[in-house]
Scaffold this motif. Structure first.
Motif, PDB file in Angstrom:
ATOM      1  N   ARG A 268       7.728   4.458   0.439  1.00 13.25           N
ATOM      2  CA  ARG A 268       6.544   3.617   0.351  1.00 13.25           C
ATOM      3  C   ARG A 268       6.937   2.138   0.327  1.00 13.25           C
ATOM      4  O   ARG A 268       6.222   1.301   0.853  1.00 13.25           O
ATOM      5  CB  ARG A 268       5.717   3.971  -0.885  1.00 13.25           C
ATOM      6  CG  ARG A 268       5.035   5.318  -0.792  1.00 13.25           C
ATOM      7  CD  ARG A 268       3.867   5.382  -1.768  1.00 13.25           C
ATOM      8  NE  ARG A 268       4.271   5.053  -3.130  1.00 13.25           N
ATOM      9  CZ  ARG A 268       4.762   5.929  -3.997  1.00 13.25           C
ATOM     10  NH1 ARG A 268       4.916   7.193  -3.641  1.00 13.25           N
ATOM     11  NH2 ARG A 268       5.096   5.560  -5.210  1.00 13.25           N
ATOM     12  N   GLN A 269       8.065   1.831  -0.282  1.00  8.19           N
ATOM     13  CA  GLN A 269       8.512   0.443  -0.324  1.00  8.19           C
ATOM     14  C   GLN A 269       8.752  -0.081   1.085  1.00  8.19           C
ATOM     15  O   GLN A 269       8.338  -1.200   1.411  1.00  8.19           O
ATOM     16  CB  GLN A 269       9.795   0.318  -1.141  1.00  8.19           C
ATOM     17  CG  GLN A 269      10.379  -1.098  -1.152  1.00  8.19           C
ATOM     18  CD  GLN A 269      11.746  -1.158  -1.817  1.00  8.19           C
ATOM     19  OE1 GLN A 269      12.098  -0.294  -2.612  1.00  8.19           O
ATOM     20  NE2 GLN A 269      12.528  -2.153  -1.457  1.00  8.19           N
TER      21      GLN A 269
ATOM     22  N   ARG B 172       7.430   1.015   3.889  1.00 10.28           N
ATOM     23  CA  ARG B 172       6.133   0.898   4.559  1.00 10.28           C
ATOM     24  C   ARG B 172       5.342  -0.301   4.041  1.00 10.28           C
ATOM     25  O   ARG B 172       4.805  -1.100   4.817  1.00 10.28           O
ATOM     26  CB  ARG B 172       5.338   2.176   4.337  1.00 10.28           C
ATOM     27  CG  ARG B 172       3.954   2.185   4.964  1.00 10.28           C
ATOM     28  CD  ARG B 172       3.075   3.224   4.301  1.00 10.28           C
ATOM     29  NE  ARG B 172       2.828   2.879   2.902  1.00 10.28           N
ATOM     30  CZ  ARG B 172       2.207   3.680   2.043  1.00 10.28           C
ATOM     31  NH1 ARG B 172       1.818   4.875   2.422  1.00 10.28           N
ATOM     32  NH2 ARG B 172       2.008   3.293   0.790  1.00 10.28           N
ATOM     33  N   ASP B 173       5.277  -0.455   2.717  1.00 10.53           N
ATOM     34  CA  ASP B 173       4.483  -1.533   2.125  1.00 10.53           C
ATOM     35  C   ASP B 173       5.037  -2.900   2.500  1.00 10.53           C
ATOM     36  O   ASP B 173       4.294  -3.834   2.797  1.00 10.53           O
ATOM     37  CB  ASP B 173       4.435  -1.383   0.613  1.00 10.53           C
ATOM     38  CG  ASP B 173       3.682  -0.132   0.174  1.00 10.53           C
ATOM     39  OD1 ASP B 173       3.167   0.584   1.050  1.00 10.53           O
ATOM     40  OD2 ASP B 173       3.624   0.128  -1.034  1.00 10.53           O
ATOM     41  N   GLN B 174       6.367  -3.013   2.473  1.00 12.61           N
ATOM     42  CA  GLN B 174       6.983  -4.296   2.793  1.00 12.61           C
ATOM     43  C   GLN B 174       6.724  -4.660   4.251  1.00 12.61           C
ATOM     44  O   GLN B 174       6.379  -5.805   4.568  1.00 12.61           O
ATOM     45  CB  GLN B 174       8.486  -4.229   2.518  1.00 12.61           C
ATOM     46  CG  GLN B 174       9.166  -5.584   2.434  1.00 12.61           C
ATOM     47  CD  GLN B 174      10.538  -5.485   1.786  1.00 12.61           C
ATOM     48  OE1 GLN B 174      10.762  -4.674   0.883  1.00 12.61           O
ATOM     49  NE2 GLN B 174      11.454  -6.301   2.257  1.00 12.61           N
TER      50      GLN B 174
ATOM     51  N   ASN C 245       2.952  -5.737   4.746  1.00 11.67           N
ATOM     52  CA  ASN C 245       2.634  -7.090   4.298  1.00 11.67           C
ATOM     53  C   ASN C 245       3.149  -8.140   5.280  1.00 11.67           C
ATOM     54  O   ASN C 245       2.491  -9.151   5.543  1.00 11.67           O
ATOM     55  CB  ASN C 245       3.207  -7.329   2.905  1.00 11.67           C
ATOM     56  CG  ASN C 245       2.401  -6.638   1.824  1.00 11.67           C
ATOM     57  OD1 ASN C 245       1.193  -6.497   1.933  1.00 11.67           O
ATOM     58  ND2 ASN C 245       3.062  -6.187   0.778  1.00 11.67           N
TER      59      ASN C 245
ATOM     60  N   ARG D  17      -2.575  -3.485   9.565  1.00  9.34           N
ATOM     61  CA  ARG D  17      -1.218  -4.033   9.467  1.00  9.34           C
ATOM     62  C   ARG D  17      -0.390  -3.413  10.594  1.00  9.34           C
ATOM     63  O   ARG D  17       0.164  -2.320  10.435  1.00  9.34           O
ATOM     64  CB  ARG D  17      -0.590  -3.719   8.110  1.00  9.34           C
ATOM     65  CG  ARG D  17      -1.545  -3.840   6.906  1.00  9.34           C
ATOM     66  CD  ARG D  17      -1.998  -5.245   6.673  1.00  9.34           C
ATOM     67  NE  ARG D  17      -3.016  -5.370   5.639  1.00  9.34           N
ATOM     68  CZ  ARG D  17      -2.775  -5.607   4.357  1.00  9.34           C
ATOM     69  NH1 ARG D  17      -1.536  -5.694   3.920  1.00  9.34           N
ATOM     70  NH2 ARG D  17      -3.772  -5.765   3.503  1.00  9.34           N
TER      71      ARG D  17
ATOM     72  N   TRP E  44      -0.279   0.467  10.092  1.00  3.74           N
ATOM     73  CA  TRP E  44      -0.996   1.164   9.037  1.00  3.74           C
ATOM     74  C   TRP E  44      -2.374   0.556   8.790  1.00  3.74           C
ATOM     75  O   TRP E  44      -2.589  -0.646   8.970  1.00  3.74           O
ATOM     76  CB  TRP E  44      -0.193   1.114   7.739  1.00  3.74           C
ATOM     77  CG  TRP E  44       1.127   1.782   7.850  1.00  3.74           C
ATOM     78  CD1 TRP E  44       1.419   3.099   7.627  1.00  3.74           C
ATOM     79  CD2 TRP E  44       2.377   1.165   8.211  1.00  3.74           C
ATOM     80  NE1 TRP E  44       2.755   3.351   7.836  1.00  3.74           N
ATOM     81  CE2 TRP E  44       3.363   2.182   8.190  1.00  3.74           C
ATOM     82  CE3 TRP E  44       2.746  -0.135   8.553  1.00  3.74           C
ATOM     83  CZ2 TRP E  44       4.692   1.929   8.495  1.00  3.74           C
ATOM     84  CZ3 TRP E  44       4.064  -0.390   8.871  1.00  3.74           C
ATOM     85  CH2 TRP E  44       5.020   0.636   8.828  1.00  3.74           C
TER      86      TRP E  44
ATOM     87  N   GLY F 106      -2.887   2.749   3.894  1.00  2.00           N
ATOM     88  CA  GLY F 106      -1.541   3.261   4.099  1.00  2.00           C
ATOM     89  C   GLY F 106      -1.421   4.310   5.174  1.00  2.00           C
ATOM     90  O   GLY F 106      -0.303   4.730   5.503  1.00  2.00           O
TER      91      GLY F 106
ATOM     92  N   ALA G  98      -3.795   0.735  -0.373  1.00  2.00           N
ATOM     93  CA  ALA G  98      -2.363   0.882  -0.631  1.00  2.00           C
ATOM     94  C   ALA G  98      -1.650  -0.454  -0.731  1.00  2.00           C
ATOM     95  O   ALA G  98      -0.672  -0.578  -1.459  1.00  2.00           O
ATOM     96  CB  ALA G  98      -1.726   1.722   0.482  1.00  2.00           C
ATOM     97  N   PHE G  99      -2.111  -1.469   0.004  1.00  2.00           N
ATOM     98  CA  PHE G  99      -1.322  -2.681   0.150  1.00  2.00           C
ATOM     99  C   PHE G  99      -1.778  -3.829  -0.733  1.00  2.00           C
ATOM    100  O   PHE G  99      -1.356  -4.956  -0.559  1.00  2.00           O
ATOM    101  CB  PHE G  99      -1.305  -3.101   1.614  1.00  2.00           C
ATOM    102  CG  PHE G  99      -0.731  -2.045   2.504  1.00  2.00           C
ATOM    103  CD1 PHE G  99       0.494  -1.475   2.214  1.00  2.00           C
ATOM    104  CD2 PHE G  99      -1.415  -1.597   3.607  1.00  2.00           C
ATOM    105  CE1 PHE G  99       1.028  -0.498   3.019  1.00  2.00           C
ATOM    106  CE2 PHE G  99      -0.891  -0.617   4.424  1.00  2.00           C
ATOM    107  CZ  PHE G  99       0.339  -0.062   4.125  1.00  2.00           C
TER     108      PHE G  99
END
Length: 707
Positions: A308-309, A311-313, A316, A340, A360, A364, A403-404
Motif C-alpha cells: 500500500r505504501q 501504491r499510495d506514494q 500522491n 491518480r 488508481w 485505491g 485511500a489517499f
C-alpha cells in the motif's frame, strides 16, 4: 457468446471445410437472433428458391421454409420436445430420406451463411469504440465501458477476473485486447523501487552535446527531466515522466529479481511480459486486464502495508502531475482530485497515436483507459466522459473509502462554547470515554445540540468541566466543516469551500505528533460533531488532496474580501453556472490550486517588495534585452517567493523566483540573474551562467549609473 457450428453441418457434406468447419464460430453476443431471422428470412428463402422452385415467393416466414414433406420444423424460439424428435427424424427418412436430409442440411447451411452475413453487417454498423475504460470493481469483479467519439456509451460489461492465460480468451473479450505500455513502464519501475527499498540515486541531466542520433535522443528525453547540470529525484522523475531516471541498467535492476518480484509467486501477481525486465519499454503490448490486475496487487485490501505504501506514494505523486505546467483546466474541473494516473502515449501497429492513463481511483482501486491521441489529449477530450465513469465507480464502490487522504485531524469541539454536560437520550449523563450512538450536548447557556458518535468522539473531564474531542480523517474533517459552515447541496460552491477548508486547516493547524490539531471555533473553522452528510462527503472526496497555496486563505458567510471567499457569493456564482475552480480563482486571484503532496513544487511566501521592484526594473530593461540579448522573451510578471534558506533559484515551469532578501546590490544582481533565466528559458544561452551573470551585472550597473 461464441458457439461452434460443429457436427450440425459437417454431416451435410454440401459445403467444403474452407467455408464452414467444426471450428467455425458464430458471434451472437448482444444480438437477438429470432428478430433478425424474422426480418431477413426472405433473403434465406430467396437462396433456397434458386435450389428448389417449390417455394415461389421469397417473402415467406420461418415455418414456410420447412416445406420438406409438409412437415413443420421447430421454431428457433422453441425446439421440439424429445418425444417428438424421433418422429421428425423418421419423417426426414421416408421417401428419399437421404435426399431430403441433404436438402434440409443445405437449407440449414444457407441459413447459417445468411445469418453470419447479417451478424457481420450488424457488427460493421456498430460504432467502433473511441474511448475505453477498465476498472477494478471489487471482490474480483472488473468493470468495462466503451464510448464513441462523442462520449456516448457503446458497450458495458462486468465480469469476474479469472487467471490470465494468454491465448485462452478471445482478444475481443473486454480488457483482453493488446495495448502499448507507453510510459507506464516507468510507473512499474517506481513501484518496484519503493517496495523493495532499492537505491535510486538522483539523475543528473547532462545536456548531451553533439548532433548524433543518440545525443539528440538523450536531449529530448532529458527535456522532460531537468536543465543541464540540475538533478532530479525519484518522485519528481515520476511526476515529470523522466525516462533516463528509471533506466533499469542505471538503477542496477537484475532480471531475475524483477521476475521474482512480479511473477506468479510475487505480491503483485503479474504474468506475461510485465514480469520480463527486457520488456520494460514503450512499445511492449500488454492487456489492460493484466495492468489493472497488477496495479490491484495480490494484497489489495489486506494488512500488507508495504504494498500500500508503494501504491499510495505513487498515487500522491501522480496527482501532483495533473497540476503541472501543462495542466488541462477542463480535466481538473471535471475530475478534481479523484483520479491518480500516469498518462501514456505510443503508436498502434498502423502508426496512429494511441494514449491514455493507468493508476488508481480515490479509494485505491486501479483503473486503465485509452483512446485515439496522446494521453494528455485523451484526458482532455474525454474528461467529462471519464467524470461520469468516476461518479459511477466511486458512488457504487464495493469498497467505499478514501485511500489517499487518510490524514489525522484532532478537533476540540465547542472550544468557545462552554459545555455544561453531555447527556444520553432520556437525560442520563454520558460516561467519559469513547462515545457511540445518540447524545445531546448541553451548554452553559442552556442551549442543546443533539449529535451522533461512531467511536470518533471522546468525552473527558478537564478541571471539572466536560470536554469533547475527536480524531478524524482529513476528508472527514473537511466534510464536517462543509455541513457546519455551508450547504453541500450547492455542489460547485461546496467543492470550492472544501478546498478552502482544507487549505485553511493546513495553514493554521498546529502539529501534534502525526496529527494536525485545530479547535472547533468561530475564530477558526466550525466543525459538525455529526457524521458528514452524503453530499458533504462527496464534495470533500471530489477535491481530495487539493489545496490553495502561495496566498493566505479565509472565508466568511457573507462578506468577501482580499483572499477571503464569501459563502453567499460562492452560492450565487454556483447557481449562475460557475464551476468550482473559477469560484476559487475569483476569490483568490493570486493563489495556486495545487496538490497537497507535490514533490516538485516548493511552497511560496509572497515577497511583495521584490515583485514591485522587479516589475519597475523589467520595464526599463525590456528594450535593451529584446534588442541586444538573442533569445530573450520577456516572461509574464514572475511571482517572487521569500526563501527561508538555501541558494536563490527560479522555477521556469511555474514562472517563480525564490529570493532571500532585497537589501544590497548583490541581492538585486541575483534577482536580475534569475529573471534572465526565465526570459531565456527557450534558448540555449539560458544555460550559459557566465553570460547570464554578466548581463545581470550590466543591468544593475546601468541602474546605478542613471542614479
Amino acid at each position: 457468446m461464441l458457439f461452434p457450428v460443429g457436427n450440425f453441418i459437417s454431416h451435410s457434406k454440401i459445403l467444403p471445410p474452407p467455408f464452414i468447419s467444426h471450428s467455425t464460430r458464430i458471434c451472437v453476443a448482444r444480438l437477438q437472433i429470432p428478430p433478425l431471422l424474422e426480418r431477413h428470412v426472405g433473403d434465406v428463402a430467396f437462396y433456397w428458391q434458386q435450389r428448389d422452385q417449390s417455394v415461389h415467393s421469397p417473402l415467406v416466414d420461418w415455418q414456410a421454409l420447412a416445406h420438406v414433406r409438409a412437415e413443420p420444423l421447430p421454431s428457433m424460439a422453441s425446439p421440439p420436445p424429445l418425444s417428438e424428435r424421433g418422429a421428425l427424424k423418421a419423417s426426414l427418412s421416408e421417401g428419399g430420406g437421404a435426399k431430403r436430409r441433404r436438402e434440409w442440411f443445405l437449407m440449414a447451411s444457407l441459413l447459417i451463411i445468411a445469418l453470419c452475413l447479417i451478424l457481420n453487417a450488424a457488427r460493421a454498423a456498430t460504432p467502433q469504440p473511441a474511448f475505453e475504460v477498465l476498472w477494478f470493481e471489487g471482490e474480483g469483479l472488473m468493470n468495462w465501458r466503451t464510448f464513441d467519439a462523442a462520449g456516448r456509451q457503446i458497450d458495458a460489461a462486468m465480469f469476474h477476473d479469472p487467471p490470465i492465460a494468454p491465448g485462452a480468451v478471445s482478444p475481443d473479450a473486454p480488457g483482453h485486447g493488446l495495448a502499448p505500455l507507453g510510459s507506464l513502464w516507468k510507473l512499474l519501475v517506481y513501484l518496484w523501487l519503493v517496495e523493495t527499498d532499492h537505491p535510486a540515486p538522483d539523475y543528473v541531466c547532462t545536456g548531451a552535446r553533439g548532433n548524433s542520433a543518440a545525443a539528440r535522443a538523450l536531449r529530448e528525453e532529458e527535456s522532460y527531466c531537468c536543465e543541464p547540470g540540475q538533478r532530479i529525484d525519484r518522485d519528481t522523475a515520476l511526476m515529470r515522466s523522466c525516462a533516463p531516471f528509471f533506466s533499469p541498467r542505471r538503477l542496477g535492476i537484475k532480471a531475475d529479481e524483477w521476475r521474482k518480484f512480479w511473477g506468479n509467486g510475487g505480491k503483485w501477481n503479474a504474468v506475461g511480459r510485465i514480469s520480463d525486465l527486457a520488456a520494460m519499454k514503450p512499445e511492449t503490448r500488454v492487456t489492460p486486464l493484466e495492468l489493472v490486475s497488477v496495479l490491484a496487487g495480490n494484497t489489495f485490501g489486506d494488512t500488507a502495508s508495504k504494498t500500500r505504501q508503494a501504491r499510495d506514494q505513487a498515487a500522491n505523486v501522480l496527482l501532483a502531475r495533473a497540476f503541472g505546467p501543462n495542466r488541462e483546466t477542463d480535466v481538473i474541473r471535471h475530475l478534481g482530485g479523484r483520479l491518480r494516473v500516469k498518462t501514456f502515449s505510443w503508436f498502434r501497429p498502423d502508426g496512429s497515436r494511441y494514449g491514455g492513463g493507468a493508476g488508481w481511483l480515490i479509494d485505491g482501486r486501479p483503473i486503465w483507459f485509452a483512446g485515439e491521441g496522446t494521453g494528455q489529449q485523451v484526458m482532455a477530450r474525454y474528461a467529462k466522459t471519464l467524470a461520469g465513469v468516476l461518479d459511477e465507480a466511486v458512488e457504487g464502490a464495493l469498497i467505499p473509502r478514501t485511500a489517499f487522504a487518510p490524514g489525522c485531524v484532532k478537533v476540540r469541539f465547542f472550544a468557545r462554547d462552554p459545555l455544561a454536560r453531555v447527556e444520553k437520550p432520556g437525560g442520563a449523563t454520558a460516561r467519559t470515554g469513547v462515545l457511540r450512538g445518540h447524545h445531546v450536548a448541553v451548554f452553559a447557556n442552556k442551549v442543546t445540540l443533539p449529535f451522533t458518535a461512531n467511536g470518533e468522539l471522546t468525552l473527558s473531564m478537564e478541571k471539572g468541566k466536560p470536554r469533547l474531542d475527536a480524531r478524524l480523517g482529513l476528508d472527514d474533517y473537511v466534510a464536517r466543516v462543509l455541513d457546519r459552515e455551508g450547504d453541500a447541496r450547492e455542489t460547485e460552491a461546496a467543492r470550492a469551500l472544501a478546498v478552502v477548508a482544507r487549505s485553511y486547516l493546513l495553514n493554521e493547524a498546529r502539529v501534534e505528533g502525526n496529527c494536525l490539531a485545530i479547535d472547533d471555533s468561530s475564530r477558526k473553522q466550525r466543525v459538525s460533531p455529526n457524521p458528514p452528510s452524503a453530499a458533504a462527503r462527496a464534495a470533500a472526496t471530489f477535491t481530495s488532496g487539493l489545496r490553495l497555496a502561495s496566498a493566505p486563505v479565509g472565508f466568511h458567510s457573507e462578506t468577501p474580501g482580499e483572499n477571503r471567499m464569501a459563502w453567499k457569493t460562492a452560492v450565487a456564482a454556483s447557481r449562475a453556472g460557475q464551476p468550482w475552480d473559477r469560484i476559487l480563482q475569483h476569490a483568490f486571484p493570486t493563489a495556486d490550486l495545487v496538490a497537497m503532496h507535490d514533490p516538485a513544487g516548493v511552497s511560496c511566501t509572497p515577497f511583495i517588495e521584490a515583485e514591485a521592484w522587479l516589475a519597475a526594473a523589467a520595464l526599463r530593461w525590456q528594450g535593451i534585452l529584446e534588442r541586444d540579448l538573442p533569445g530573450f522573451e520577456a516572461p509574464p510578471a514572475p511571482k517572487i517567493c521569500r526563501l527561508a534558506h538555501g541558494r536563490p533559484f527560479s522555477e521556469q515551469d511555474r514562472n517563480r523566483i525564490h529570493l532571500h532578501r532585497l537589501k544590497s546590490v548583490e541581492d538585486r544582481v541575483t534577482l536580475a540573474h534569475e529573471y534572465l533565466h526565465l526570459g531565456l528559458a527557450h534558448h540555449p544561452s539560458g544555460h550559459d551562467e557566465a553570460l547570464v551573470e554578466g548581463w545581470a551585472r550590466k543591468l544593475i550597473g546601468e541602474i546605478h549609473e542613471r542614479k
